[in-house]
Design a protein around this motif. Structure first.
Motif, PDB file in Angstrom:
ATOM      1  N   ASP A 165       0.831  -1.206   0.000  1.00 56.97           N
ATOM      2  CA  ASP A 165       0.000   0.000   0.000  1.00 56.97           C
ATOM      3  C   ASP A 165       0.867   1.258   0.000  1.00 56.97           C
ATOM      4  O   ASP A 165       0.575   2.232  -0.711  1.00 56.97           O
ATOM      5  CB  ASP A 165      -0.931   0.014   1.216  1.00 56.97           C
ATOM      6  CG  ASP A 165      -2.091  -0.965   1.089  1.00 56.97           C
ATOM      7  OD1 ASP A 165      -2.312  -1.475  -0.032  1.00 56.97           O
ATOM      8  OD2 ASP A 165      -2.769  -1.220   2.107  1.00 56.97           O
ATOM      9  N   GLU A 166       1.950   1.229   0.764  1.00 58.49           N
ATOM     10  CA  GLU A 166       2.829   2.398   0.845  1.00 58.49           C
ATOM     11  C   GLU A 166       3.527   2.664  -0.487  1.00 58.49           C
ATOM     12  O   GLU A 166       3.629   3.808  -0.923  1.00 58.49           O
ATOM     13  CB  GLU A 166       3.866   2.201   1.945  1.00 58.49           C
ATOM     14  CG  GLU A 166       3.302   2.354   3.347  1.00 58.49           C
ATOM     15  CD  GLU A 166       4.365   2.235   4.419  1.00 58.49           C
ATOM     16  OE1 GLU A 166       5.548   2.001   4.065  1.00 58.49           O
ATOM     17  OE2 GLU A 166       4.023   2.370   5.608  1.00 58.49           O
ATOM     18  N   ARG A 167       4.001   1.632  -1.150  1.00 58.74           N
ATOM     19  CA  ARG A 167       4.713   1.869  -2.408  1.00 58.74           C
ATOM     20  C   ARG A 167       3.750   2.255  -3.526  1.00 58.74           C
ATOM     21  O   ARG A 167       4.110   3.020  -4.421  1.00 58.74           O
ATOM     22  CB  ARG A 167       5.588   0.676  -2.778  1.00 58.74           C
ATOM     23  CG  ARG A 167       4.904  -0.484  -3.436  1.00 58.74           C
ATOM     24  CD  ARG A 167       5.880  -1.611  -3.696  1.00 58.74           C
ATOM     25  NE  ARG A 167       5.263  -2.712  -4.410  1.00 58.74           N
ATOM     26  CZ  ARG A 167       5.774  -3.927  -4.479  1.00 58.74           C
ATOM     27  NH1 ARG A 167       6.922  -4.208  -3.868  1.00 58.74           N
ATOM     28  NH2 ARG A 167       5.158  -4.875  -5.158  1.00 58.74           N
ATOM     29  N   LEU A 168       2.523   1.753  -3.497  1.00 62.53           N
ATOM     30  CA  LEU A 168       1.547   2.154  -4.508  1.00 62.53           C
ATOM     31  C   LEU A 168       1.111   3.602  -4.316  1.00 62.53           C
ATOM     32  O   LEU A 168       0.646   4.251  -5.264  1.00 62.53           O
ATOM     33  CB  LEU A 168       0.320   1.234  -4.458  1.00 62.53           C
ATOM     34  CG  LEU A 168       0.521  -0.183  -4.999  1.00 62.53           C
ATOM     35  CD1 LEU A 168      -0.715  -1.034  -4.748  1.00 62.53           C
ATOM     36  CD2 LEU A 168       0.853  -0.164  -6.490  1.00 62.53           C
ATOM     37  N   ALA A 169       1.264   4.117  -3.097  1.00 61.79           N
ATOM     38  CA  ALA A 169       0.877   5.502  -2.820  1.00 61.79           C
ATOM     39  C   ALA A 169       1.942   6.499  -3.267  1.00 61.79           C
ATOM     40  O   ALA A 169       1.682   7.707  -3.328  1.00 61.79           O
ATOM     41  CB  ALA A 169       0.604   5.671  -1.327  1.00 61.79           C
ATOM     42  N   VAL A 170       3.137   6.012  -3.604  1.00 58.24           N
ATOM     43  CA  VAL A 170       4.209   6.895  -4.052  1.00 58.24           C
ATOM     44  C   VAL A 170       3.890   7.428  -5.444  1.00 58.24           C
ATOM     45  O   VAL A 170       3.405   6.692  -6.319  1.00 58.24           O
ATOM     46  CB  VAL A 170       5.557   6.143  -4.052  1.00 58.24           C
ATOM     47  CG1 VAL A 170       6.663   6.991  -4.669  1.00 58.24           C
ATOM     48  CG2 VAL A 170       5.928   5.723  -2.640  1.00 58.24           C
ATOM     49  N   ASP A 171       4.159   8.690  -5.665  1.00 55.94           N
ATOM     50  CA  ASP A 171       3.927   9.326  -6.964  1.00 55.94           C
ATOM     51  C   ASP A 171       4.680   8.574  -8.065  1.00 55.94           C
ATOM     52  O   ASP A 171       5.812   8.127  -7.867  1.00 55.94           O
ATOM     53  CB  ASP A 171       4.401  10.784  -6.902  1.00 55.94           C
ATOM     54  CG  ASP A 171       4.240  11.499  -8.227  1.00 55.94           C
ATOM     55  OD1 ASP A 171       5.225  11.569  -8.982  1.00 55.94           O
ATOM     56  OD2 ASP A 171       3.113  11.967  -8.501  1.00 55.94           O
TER      57      ASP A 171
END
Length: 220
Positions: free
Chosen positions: A54-60
């Motif tokens: 979830d955190e890496r998918l939230a990165v621009d």
């Protein structure tokens, strides 16, 4: 790394509901705690896996591109000579570092690129040589894989990580494909885990079937 590696989170089935290690071990977070229960470790890994993805998918998207370029530069130092060697790459999935341009440069420098192919649940991966222009098809979980070609044994395996720890153990998607594949290889390749620096965790609570990476390369 159970029998559902690389399966999208929403399509996998689990025997246990998710929980967090701090609910299992008082004081978790201050320092690594040895866990004897594989059931508890599985539940913790599931929750940690979801958090990290979830955190890496939230990165621009532009930031992910920049991080991927930094990883590619570091890979050149980690892998070294590629001429005459087979390097197993991967087709990026769910926000993983995109190293496809780096793979093309490997080919330009005299190396060959192979891509991993899932043949069957519970089986080791198969590696097939790929070059730009070669036909691809949708494999298991809709990931592009070479349509045909002989199976090869790579000299270097680039393994994307969901998370990793200070002992170079890799948290994957939960299916055990990489560990199973490495254990079955007649000759152990040089294994490089790649991921974003913020995927670092204290420990994955390694089990006897987990195999550490030779080195971990990040955007740092």
């Amino acid at each position: 790394m159970s029998d559902q590696e690389d399966v999208p989170l929403e399509t996998r089935e689990y025997a246990s509901p998710p929980c967090f290690m701090h609910e299992l071990v008082p004081g978790y977070g201050a320092e690594p705690v040895v866990q004897d229960s594989w059931r508890d470790v599985c539940r913790w890994r599931k929750a940690e896996r979801k958090r990290l993805i979830d955190e890496r998918l939230a990165v621009d998207a532009e930031e992910r591109v920049a991080r991927s370029l930094r990883i590619a530069s570091a890979l050149d130092l980690a892998v070294g000579r590629v001429s005459g060697r087979i390097v197993s790459g991967y087709w990026p999935f769910r926000g993983e570092p995109d190293l496809r341009n780096w793979a093309i440069k490997v080919i330009e420098r005299g190396g060959r690129i192979a891509l991993p192919v899932v043949i069957k649940k519970g089986w080791p991966l198969e590696f097939r040589v790929w070059a730009p222009g070669d036909p691809l098809e949708r494999g298991v979980w809709n990931i592009l894989v070479p349509s045909h070609g002989p199976s090869v044994q790579p000299d270097v395996v680039i393994a994307p990580v969901v998370g990793f720890d200070q002992a170079n153990y890799r948290l994957g998607y939960g299916g055990g494909f990489f560990d199973r594949t490495l254990a079955a290889m007649p000759k152990r390749p040089f294994v490089v885990g790649v991921g974003y620096s913020d995927s670092r965790i204290q420990t994955i609570y390694p089990q006897p079937h987990d195999i550490p990476m030779g080195v971990i390369v990040t955007d740092e």
